[in-house]
Design a protein around this motif. Sequence first.
Motif, PDB file in Angstrom:
ATOM      1  N   GLU A 186       0.816  -1.222   0.000  1.00 53.45           N
ATOM      2  CA  GLU A 186       0.000   0.000   0.000  1.00 53.45           C
ATOM      3  C   GLU A 186       0.848   1.271   0.000  1.00 53.45           C
ATOM      4  O   GLU A 186       0.314   2.365  -0.056  1.00 53.45           O
ATOM      5  N   ASP A 229       5.133  -6.594  -0.480  1.00 54.99           N
ATOM      6  CA  ASP A 229       4.803  -7.707   0.414  1.00 54.99           C
ATOM      7  C   ASP A 229       5.039  -9.059  -0.264  1.00 54.99           C
ATOM      8  O   ASP A 229       4.154  -9.910  -0.326  1.00 54.99           O
ATOM      9  N   ALA A 251       6.733  -2.955   9.549  1.00 55.05           N
ATOM     10  CA  ALA A 251       5.560  -3.681   9.056  1.00 55.05           C
ATOM     11  C   ALA A 251       5.880  -5.133   8.733  1.00 55.05           C
ATOM     12  O   ALA A 251       7.043  -5.550   8.712  1.00 55.05           O
ATOM     13  N   GLY A 252       4.811  -5.889   8.521  1.00 55.59           N
ATOM     14  CA  GLY A 252       4.952  -7.291   8.131  1.00 55.59           C
ATOM     15  C   GLY A 252       5.457  -8.205   9.223  1.00 55.59           C
ATOM     16  O   GLY A 252       5.950  -9.291   8.942  1.00 55.59           O
ATOM     17  N   ASP A 259       2.417 -11.019   5.975  1.00 52.96           N
ATOM     18  CA  ASP A 259       3.466 -10.608   6.919  1.00 52.96           C
ATOM     19  C   ASP A 259       4.648 -11.566   6.822  1.00 52.96           C
ATOM     20  O   ASP A 259       4.782 -12.514   7.599  1.00 52.96           O
TER      21      ASP A 259
HETATM   22 MG    MG Z   1       1.502  -4.733   5.843  1.00 54.37          MG
END
Ligand code: MG
Length: 416
Positions: A186, A229, A251-252, A259
Amino acid sequence: MLRVEEASDRILAEIRPLAAEAIPLRAALGRVCAEDILATVTMPPWSNSSMDGYAVRSADITPVMKGEPVTLRVVGTIAAGEFAPKALKRGQAMRIMTGAPVPGGADSVIRKEDTDGGEQKVEIREARDVWKNIRPAGEDYHSGDLLAKRGTPVKPALVGVLASSGVGTLRVFRRPRVAIISSGNELVDIDAFDEVVASRRIVSSNSYTLDALTRVAGGEPIDLGIAADTRASLRRKLEQAGDSDLILTSAGVSVGDLDHTRDVFAALGGKQLFWKVKMRPGAPLAFGTLNGVPWLGLSGNPVSAMVSFELFVRPALRKMQGHAAVFRRTVTVTLEEEVKIAAKLTHFLRAYVTRKEDGTLTARLTGLQSSGALTSMARANALLIVPGTSPKVAKGAELKALMLDQSLEETSAFSL
Ligand code: MG
Ligand code: AMP
Protein backbone atom coordinates in the motif's frame (compact mmCIF):
# COMPACT_ATOMS: atom_id res chain seq x y z
CA MET A 1 5.31 -12.20 25.26
CA LEU A 2 8.09 -10.38 27.06
CA ARG A 3 7.70 -7.59 29.56
CA VAL A 4 9.00 -4.24 28.31
CA GLU A 5 12.00 -4.29 30.68
CA GLU A 6 12.93 -7.83 29.60
CA ALA A 7 12.75 -6.88 25.95
CA SER A 8 15.00 -3.90 26.61
CA ASP A 9 17.51 -6.05 28.53
CA ARG A 10 17.60 -8.70 25.82
CA ILE A 11 18.20 -6.16 23.08
CA LEU A 12 20.90 -4.24 24.90
CA ALA A 13 22.68 -7.48 25.83
CA GLU A 14 23.37 -7.98 22.10
CA ILE A 15 24.62 -4.44 21.48
CA ARG A 16 28.28 -3.39 21.74
CA PRO A 17 29.90 0.00 21.26
CA LEU A 18 31.12 0.35 17.69
CA ALA A 19 34.76 0.76 16.69
CA ALA A 20 36.52 4.07 17.26
CA GLU A 21 37.37 6.51 14.50
CA ALA A 22 39.61 9.58 14.56
CA ILE A 23 37.80 12.76 13.54
CA PRO A 24 38.48 16.52 13.65
CA LEU A 25 37.71 18.16 16.99
CA ARG A 26 34.85 20.33 15.73
CA ALA A 27 33.09 17.31 14.22
CA ALA A 28 33.32 15.45 17.54
CA LEU A 29 30.60 17.51 19.23
CA GLY A 30 27.90 15.13 20.49
CA ARG A 31 30.09 12.06 20.05
CA VAL A 32 31.69 10.02 22.85
CA CYS A 33 35.44 9.80 23.57
CA ALA A 34 36.75 6.34 22.76
CA GLU A 35 39.93 6.77 24.79
CA ASP A 36 41.27 8.66 27.78
CA ILE A 37 42.69 12.04 26.81
CA LEU A 38 45.60 13.44 28.84
CA ALA A 39 46.75 17.05 28.82
CA THR A 40 49.97 17.61 26.90
CA VAL A 41 50.51 21.11 28.27
CA THR A 42 49.79 23.07 31.45
CA MET A 43 46.98 25.66 31.46
CA PRO A 44 47.48 28.45 31.89
CA PRO A 45 51.12 27.98 30.91
CA TRP A 46 52.25 31.00 32.96
CA SER A 47 50.94 33.02 35.89
CA ASN A 48 48.89 35.77 34.33
CA SER A 49 46.93 38.82 35.30
CA SER A 50 43.16 38.68 35.64
CA MET A 51 42.93 42.51 35.57
CA ASP A 52 44.17 45.50 33.64
CA GLY A 53 46.36 47.30 36.16
CA TYR A 54 49.84 47.33 37.71
CA ALA A 55 51.93 44.34 38.72
CA VAL A 56 53.55 45.19 42.07
CA ARG A 57 55.34 43.65 45.03
CA SER A 58 53.08 43.47 48.09
CA ALA A 59 56.02 44.51 50.31
CA ASP A 60 56.11 47.86 48.47
CA ILE A 61 52.50 48.72 49.21
CA THR A 62 52.17 47.93 52.92
CA PRO A 63 51.69 51.67 53.73
CA VAL A 64 48.63 51.68 51.44
CA MET A 65 47.00 49.16 53.78
CA LYS A 66 47.21 51.81 56.49
CA GLY A 67 45.68 54.41 54.19
CA GLU A 68 48.89 56.06 52.88
CA PRO A 69 49.18 56.11 49.08
CA VAL A 70 52.51 54.91 47.64
CA THR A 71 54.20 55.96 44.41
CA LEU A 72 56.11 53.35 42.40
CA ARG A 73 58.31 53.70 39.28
CA VAL A 74 56.68 52.21 36.18
CA VAL A 75 59.40 50.19 34.39
CA GLY A 76 57.40 48.73 31.51
CA THR A 77 54.15 47.55 30.03
CA ILE A 78 53.18 43.92 29.38
CA ALA A 79 50.31 43.19 27.03
CA ALA A 80 48.78 39.77 26.45
CA GLY A 81 51.14 37.92 24.12
CA GLU A 82 54.25 39.64 25.50
CA PHE A 83 56.68 38.69 28.25
CA ALA A 84 58.40 41.00 30.75
CA PRO A 85 62.10 41.24 29.90
CA LYS A 86 63.12 41.29 33.58
CA ALA A 87 61.83 40.79 37.10
CA LEU A 88 60.37 43.55 39.22
CA LYS A 89 62.72 45.17 41.74
CA ARG A 90 61.89 47.06 44.94
CA GLY A 91 59.89 50.20 44.33
CA GLN A 92 58.96 49.21 40.81
CA ALA A 93 55.65 48.48 39.07
CA MET A 94 54.76 47.30 35.56
CA ARG A 95 51.60 48.11 33.67
CA ILE A 96 49.93 44.85 32.82
CA MET A 97 46.93 43.76 30.74
CA THR A 98 44.50 40.89 31.36
CA GLY A 99 46.05 37.56 30.34
CA ALA A 100 49.60 38.94 30.21
CA PRO A 101 52.31 36.98 32.09
CA VAL A 102 53.01 38.39 35.54
CA PRO A 103 56.68 39.45 35.79
CA GLY A 104 58.99 37.73 38.25
CA GLY A 105 59.00 39.36 41.67
CA ALA A 106 55.39 40.61 41.39
CA ASP A 107 52.79 39.03 43.65
CA SER A 108 49.81 41.34 43.19
CA VAL A 109 48.05 43.17 40.39
CA ILE A 110 46.42 46.43 41.46
CA ARG A 111 43.47 47.28 39.26
CA LYS A 112 43.83 50.47 37.28
CA GLU A 113 40.85 52.11 39.04
CA ASP A 114 42.75 52.02 42.36
CA THR A 115 45.66 54.09 40.95
CA ASP A 116 46.21 57.43 39.24
CA GLY A 117 46.85 55.52 35.97
CA GLY A 118 50.36 56.99 35.64
CA GLU A 119 52.77 55.94 32.87
CA GLN A 120 56.18 56.93 34.30
CA LYS A 121 55.20 56.76 37.95
CA VAL A 122 52.04 55.38 39.47
CA GLU A 123 50.30 56.24 42.68
CA ILE A 124 48.66 53.23 44.36
CA ARG A 125 45.66 54.47 46.36
CA GLU A 126 43.94 51.33 47.55
CA ALA A 127 45.30 47.96 48.73
CA ARG A 128 42.27 45.68 48.38
CA ASP A 129 44.10 43.85 45.56
CA VAL A 130 47.18 42.91 47.56
CA TRP A 131 48.06 39.26 46.70
CA LYS A 132 45.18 39.24 44.24
CA ASN A 133 44.39 39.13 40.52
CA ILE A 134 47.03 36.58 39.55
CA ARG A 135 45.90 33.34 37.97
CA PRO A 136 48.66 30.88 38.75
CA ALA A 137 50.19 28.65 36.07
CA GLY A 138 48.36 25.32 35.97
CA GLU A 139 45.26 26.57 37.83
CA ASP A 140 43.05 24.92 35.16
CA TYR A 141 45.08 21.77 34.51
CA HIS A 142 48.59 20.39 34.46
CA SER A 143 50.39 18.47 31.76
CA GLY A 144 49.48 14.80 32.24
CA ASP A 145 46.08 15.49 33.88
CA LEU A 146 43.11 13.47 32.62
CA LEU A 147 40.99 15.86 30.53
CA ALA A 148 38.36 13.33 29.45
CA LYS A 149 37.83 9.66 30.23
CA ARG A 150 36.84 7.12 27.62
CA GLY A 151 33.04 7.28 27.56
CA THR A 152 32.77 11.04 28.11
CA PRO A 153 30.28 12.75 25.78
CA VAL A 154 31.85 15.68 23.92
CA LYS A 155 30.11 18.93 24.90
CA PRO A 156 31.02 22.48 23.80
CA ALA A 157 33.13 23.19 26.90
CA LEU A 158 35.08 19.96 26.42
CA VAL A 159 35.71 20.94 22.80
CA GLY A 160 37.31 24.11 24.19
CA VAL A 161 39.35 22.24 26.80
CA LEU A 162 40.64 19.81 24.18
CA ALA A 163 41.44 22.66 21.80
CA SER A 164 43.46 24.36 24.56
CA SER A 165 45.49 21.17 24.89
CA GLY A 166 46.13 20.90 21.17
CA VAL A 167 43.78 17.98 20.46
CA GLY A 168 42.94 18.71 16.82
CA THR A 169 41.79 15.17 16.12
CA LEU A 170 40.33 12.70 18.57
CA ARG A 171 39.09 9.15 18.68
CA VAL A 172 35.37 8.76 19.21
CA PHE A 173 32.98 5.86 18.78
CA ARG A 174 31.62 5.54 15.27
CA ARG A 175 28.05 6.57 14.52
CA PRO A 176 25.80 3.60 13.74
CA ARG A 177 24.59 3.24 10.14
CA VAL A 178 20.96 2.27 10.34
CA ALA A 179 19.37 0.50 7.38
CA ILE A 180 15.68 1.40 7.20
CA ILE A 181 13.35 -0.85 5.23
CA SER A 182 9.65 -0.14 4.94
CA SER A 183 7.35 -2.80 3.57
CA GLY A 184 3.82 -2.93 2.28
CA ASN A 185 2.07 -2.99 -1.09
CA GLU A 186 0.00 0.00 0.00
CA LEU A 187 3.05 2.25 0.33
CA VAL A 188 4.70 4.78 -1.99
CA ASP A 189 7.28 7.50 -1.50
CA ILE A 190 6.37 11.17 -1.92
CA ASP A 191 7.53 11.18 -5.56
CA ALA A 192 4.48 9.03 -6.36
CA PHE A 193 2.08 11.26 -4.46
CA ASP A 194 -0.37 11.25 -7.38
CA GLU A 195 -1.14 7.66 -6.31
CA VAL A 196 -2.02 9.03 -2.88
CA VAL A 197 -4.15 11.81 -4.32
CA ALA A 198 -5.97 9.15 -6.35
CA SER A 199 -6.67 7.29 -3.06
CA ARG A 200 -4.80 4.17 -4.19
CA ARG A 201 -1.75 4.35 -1.91
CA ILE A 202 -0.44 6.02 1.27
CA VAL A 203 2.97 7.59 1.82
CA SER A 204 5.46 5.50 3.74
CA SER A 205 5.63 7.97 6.61
CA ASN A 206 7.64 5.43 8.64
CA SER A 207 10.51 5.92 6.21
CA TYR A 208 10.53 9.53 7.37
CA THR A 209 9.88 9.15 11.08
CA LEU A 210 12.49 6.39 11.44
CA ASP A 211 14.99 8.48 9.50
CA ALA A 212 14.33 11.46 11.79
CA LEU A 213 14.46 9.42 14.99
CA THR A 214 17.72 7.83 13.87
CA ARG A 215 19.30 11.24 13.30
CA VAL A 216 18.12 12.55 16.66
CA ALA A 217 19.65 9.46 18.28
CA GLY A 218 23.01 10.16 16.59
CA GLY A 219 22.76 7.47 13.91
CA GLU A 220 23.16 7.73 10.14
CA PRO A 221 20.01 6.57 8.36
CA ILE A 222 20.30 4.60 5.15
CA ASP A 223 16.89 4.57 3.50
CA LEU A 224 16.52 1.32 1.59
CA GLY A 225 13.06 2.27 0.41
CA ILE A 226 9.91 0.22 0.31
CA ALA A 227 9.73 -3.55 -0.10
CA ALA A 228 6.63 -5.07 -1.61
CA ASP A 229 4.80 -7.71 0.41
CA THR A 230 6.62 -10.53 -1.35
CA ARG A 231 9.38 -12.76 -0.08
CA ALA A 232 11.61 -11.89 -3.02
CA SER A 233 11.29 -8.16 -2.49
CA LEU A 234 11.92 -8.37 1.26
CA ARG A 235 14.87 -10.66 0.67
CA ARG A 236 16.48 -8.17 -1.72
CA LYS A 237 16.11 -5.34 0.77
CA LEU A 238 17.47 -7.35 3.70
CA GLU A 239 20.47 -8.40 1.60
CA GLN A 240 21.19 -4.75 0.85
CA ALA A 241 21.22 -4.03 4.59
CA GLY A 242 24.24 -6.29 5.09
CA ASP A 243 26.90 -3.70 5.85
CA SER A 244 24.87 -1.61 8.28
CA ASP A 245 25.21 -1.59 12.07
CA LEU A 246 21.49 -2.02 12.73
CA ILE A 247 18.61 -3.11 10.53
CA LEU A 248 15.18 -1.59 11.08
CA THR A 249 12.26 -3.02 9.21
CA SER A 250 8.77 -1.70 9.60
CA ALA A 251 5.56 -3.68 9.06
CA GLY A 252 4.95 -7.29 8.13
CA VAL A 253 5.84 -8.70 11.58
CA SER A 254 2.33 -9.48 12.69
CA VAL A 255 0.15 -12.47 11.75
CA GLY A 256 -1.37 -11.27 8.46
CA ASP A 257 -1.16 -13.48 5.36
CA LEU A 258 1.34 -11.10 3.78
CA ASP A 259 3.47 -10.61 6.92
CA HIS A 260 6.60 -12.26 5.52
CA THR A 261 9.34 -10.30 7.28
CA ARG A 262 10.12 -12.87 9.99
CA ASP A 263 10.06 -15.79 7.53
CA VAL A 264 12.38 -14.12 5.08
CA PHE A 265 14.67 -13.06 7.89
CA ALA A 266 14.88 -16.69 9.07
CA ALA A 267 15.37 -17.98 5.51
CA LEU A 268 18.39 -15.67 5.16
CA GLY A 269 19.93 -17.25 8.24
CA GLY A 270 18.73 -14.62 10.69
CA LYS A 271 18.41 -15.65 14.31
CA GLN A 272 15.18 -14.41 15.90
CA LEU A 273 15.74 -13.82 19.62
CA PHE A 274 12.23 -12.78 20.58
CA TRP A 275 8.90 -11.72 19.17
CA LYS A 276 6.16 -9.71 20.88
CA VAL A 277 6.25 -7.47 23.90
CA LYS A 278 3.49 -6.86 26.47
CA MET A 279 2.89 -3.30 25.43
CA ARG A 280 0.56 -1.12 23.40
CA PRO A 281 1.20 0.27 20.92
CA GLY A 282 3.99 -1.85 19.45
CA ALA A 283 3.30 -5.39 20.71
CA PRO A 284 4.40 -7.22 17.54
CA LEU A 285 8.08 -6.35 17.90
CA ALA A 286 10.67 -8.82 16.61
CA PHE A 287 14.34 -8.84 17.52
CA GLY A 288 17.22 -10.88 16.22
CA THR A 289 20.57 -10.80 14.46
CA LEU A 290 21.40 -11.33 10.81
CA ASN A 291 25.05 -12.25 10.23
CA GLY A 292 25.85 -10.50 13.48
CA VAL A 293 23.92 -7.33 12.65
CA PRO A 294 21.08 -6.62 15.11
CA TRP A 295 17.63 -6.39 13.56
CA LEU A 296 14.48 -4.86 14.98
CA GLY A 297 11.27 -5.68 13.21
CA LEU A 298 8.91 -2.86 14.13
CA SER A 299 5.18 -2.90 13.70
CA GLY A 300 4.10 -0.93 10.64
CA ASN A 301 1.60 1.21 12.49
CA PRO A 302 3.11 4.68 12.42
CA VAL A 303 2.86 5.33 16.16
CA SER A 304 3.85 1.78 17.12
CA ALA A 305 7.01 2.08 15.06
CA MET A 306 7.90 5.36 16.77
CA VAL A 307 7.14 4.13 20.30
CA SER A 308 9.20 0.98 19.76
CA PHE A 309 12.02 3.12 18.41
CA GLU A 310 11.97 5.35 21.49
CA LEU A 311 11.93 2.43 23.90
CA PHE A 312 14.27 -0.02 22.22
CA VAL A 313 16.11 1.40 19.21
CA ARG A 314 17.28 4.70 20.65
CA PRO A 315 19.02 3.10 23.66
CA ALA A 316 20.67 0.58 21.33
CA LEU A 317 21.97 3.36 19.06
CA ARG A 318 23.29 5.26 22.05
CA LYS A 319 25.04 2.18 23.42
CA MET A 320 26.69 1.69 20.01
CA GLN A 321 27.99 5.25 20.24
CA GLY A 322 29.60 4.58 23.60
CA HIS A 323 27.07 6.40 25.80
CA ALA A 324 26.57 5.09 29.33
CA ALA A 325 23.33 7.07 29.80
CA VAL A 326 21.36 5.39 27.04
CA PHE A 327 17.84 5.84 28.37
CA ARG A 328 15.55 8.82 28.47
CA ARG A 329 14.41 9.89 31.90
CA THR A 330 10.90 9.32 33.21
CA VAL A 331 9.16 11.95 35.33
CA THR A 332 6.24 11.70 37.72
CA VAL A 333 3.15 13.50 36.42
CA THR A 334 -0.32 14.24 37.76
CA LEU A 335 -3.14 13.38 35.37
CA GLU A 336 -5.25 16.31 34.17
CA GLU A 337 -7.91 13.85 33.05
CA GLU A 338 -8.98 10.25 33.63
CA VAL A 339 -7.27 7.76 31.31
CA LYS A 340 -8.66 4.43 30.17
CA ILE A 341 -6.94 1.46 28.59
CA ALA A 342 -8.50 -1.55 26.92
CA ALA A 343 -6.00 -4.37 27.51
CA LYS A 344 -3.76 -5.74 30.25
CA LEU A 345 -0.62 -4.45 28.58
CA THR A 346 1.71 -1.61 29.52
CA HIS A 347 0.36 1.36 27.59
CA PHE A 348 2.37 4.27 26.27
CA LEU A 349 -0.10 7.06 25.65
CA ARG A 350 0.72 10.18 23.70
CA ALA A 351 0.67 13.04 26.17
CA TYR A 352 1.77 16.60 26.74
CA VAL A 353 3.56 17.24 30.01
CA THR A 354 3.60 20.77 31.40
CA ARG A 355 5.42 22.21 34.40
CA LYS A 356 3.10 24.22 36.65
CA GLU A 357 4.10 27.37 38.57
CA ASP A 358 4.68 25.31 41.73
CA GLY A 359 7.04 23.01 39.86
CA THR A 360 4.75 19.98 39.64
CA LEU A 361 4.27 18.26 36.30
CA THR A 362 0.88 17.53 34.83
CA ALA A 363 -0.07 15.46 31.80
CA ARG A 364 -2.93 15.50 29.35
CA LEU A 365 -3.48 13.26 26.36
CA THR A 366 -2.88 14.81 22.94
CA GLY A 367 -5.80 13.15 21.20
CA LEU A 368 -6.81 9.92 19.54
CA GLN A 369 -4.67 7.00 20.75
CA SER A 370 -5.11 4.80 17.67
CA SER A 371 -1.74 3.37 16.62
CA GLY A 372 -2.31 4.88 13.21
CA ALA A 373 -2.98 8.42 14.46
CA LEU A 374 0.35 10.11 13.93
CA THR A 375 -0.89 13.68 14.49
CA SER A 376 -1.45 13.02 18.21
CA MET A 377 2.16 11.76 18.33
CA ALA A 378 3.29 14.95 16.60
CA ARG A 379 1.60 17.00 19.35
CA ALA A 380 3.04 14.91 22.21
CA ASN A 381 6.19 15.65 24.20
CA ALA A 382 5.97 12.51 26.31
CA LEU A 383 4.65 8.98 26.52
CA LEU A 384 2.42 8.50 29.54
CA ILE A 385 3.11 5.06 31.00
CA VAL A 386 -0.06 3.31 32.13
CA PRO A 387 0.52 -0.07 33.76
CA GLY A 388 -1.85 -2.72 32.47
CA THR A 389 -3.05 -3.48 36.00
CA SER A 390 -6.33 -1.55 35.96
CA PRO A 391 -8.60 -0.40 33.13
CA LYS A 392 -8.63 3.22 34.22
CA VAL A 393 -6.61 5.73 36.18
CA ALA A 394 -8.41 8.65 37.82
CA LYS A 395 -7.87 12.32 37.16
CA GLY A 396 -5.41 13.66 39.76
CA ALA A 397 -3.58 10.33 40.10
CA GLU A 398 0.18 10.13 39.56
CA LEU A 399 1.83 8.17 36.77
CA LYS A 400 5.24 8.14 35.12
CA ALA A 401 5.87 9.69 31.74
CA LEU A 402 8.81 9.19 29.42
CA MET A 403 9.89 12.56 28.06
CA LEU A 404 10.51 12.56 24.31
CA ASP A 405 12.25 15.89 23.95
CA GLN A 406 13.70 18.90 25.76
CA SER A 407 10.44 20.86 25.96
CA LEU A 408 10.38 20.80 29.77
CA GLU A 409 13.87 22.31 29.88
CA GLU A 410 13.12 25.12 27.46
CA THR A 411 10.86 28.15 27.77
CA SER A 412 9.85 31.21 25.77
CA ALA A 413 10.32 33.45 28.83
CA PHE A 414 13.78 34.57 29.97
CA SER A 415 14.04 32.96 33.38
CA LEU A 416 17.01 33.08 35.71
MG1 MG B 1 1.50 -4.73 5.84
P1 AMP C 1 1.50 -4.12 9.09
O1 AMP C 1 2.47 -4.11 10.21
O2 AMP C 1 2.06 -4.47 7.78
O3 AMP C 1 0.29 -4.95 9.46
O4 AMP C 1 0.95 -2.63 8.96
C1 AMP C 1 0.20 -2.04 9.99
C2 AMP C 1 -0.36 -0.72 9.57
O5 AMP C 1 0.69 0.20 9.39
C3 AMP C 1 -1.11 -0.72 8.27
O6 AMP C 1 -2.21 0.14 8.38
C4 AMP C 1 -0.12 -0.18 7.26
O7 AMP C 1 -0.72 0.45 6.17
C5 AMP C 1 0.64 0.81 8.12
N1 AMP C 1 1.99 0.98 7.64
C6 AMP C 1 2.85 -0.02 7.40
N2 AMP C 1 4.02 0.47 6.99
C7 AMP C 1 3.92 1.81 6.95
C8 AMP C 1 4.80 2.86 6.60
N3 AMP C 1 6.03 2.60 6.19
N4 AMP C 1 4.34 4.12 6.68
C9 AMP C 1 3.08 4.36 7.09
N5 AMP C 1 2.22 3.42 7.45
C10 AMP C 1 2.60 2.14 7.36
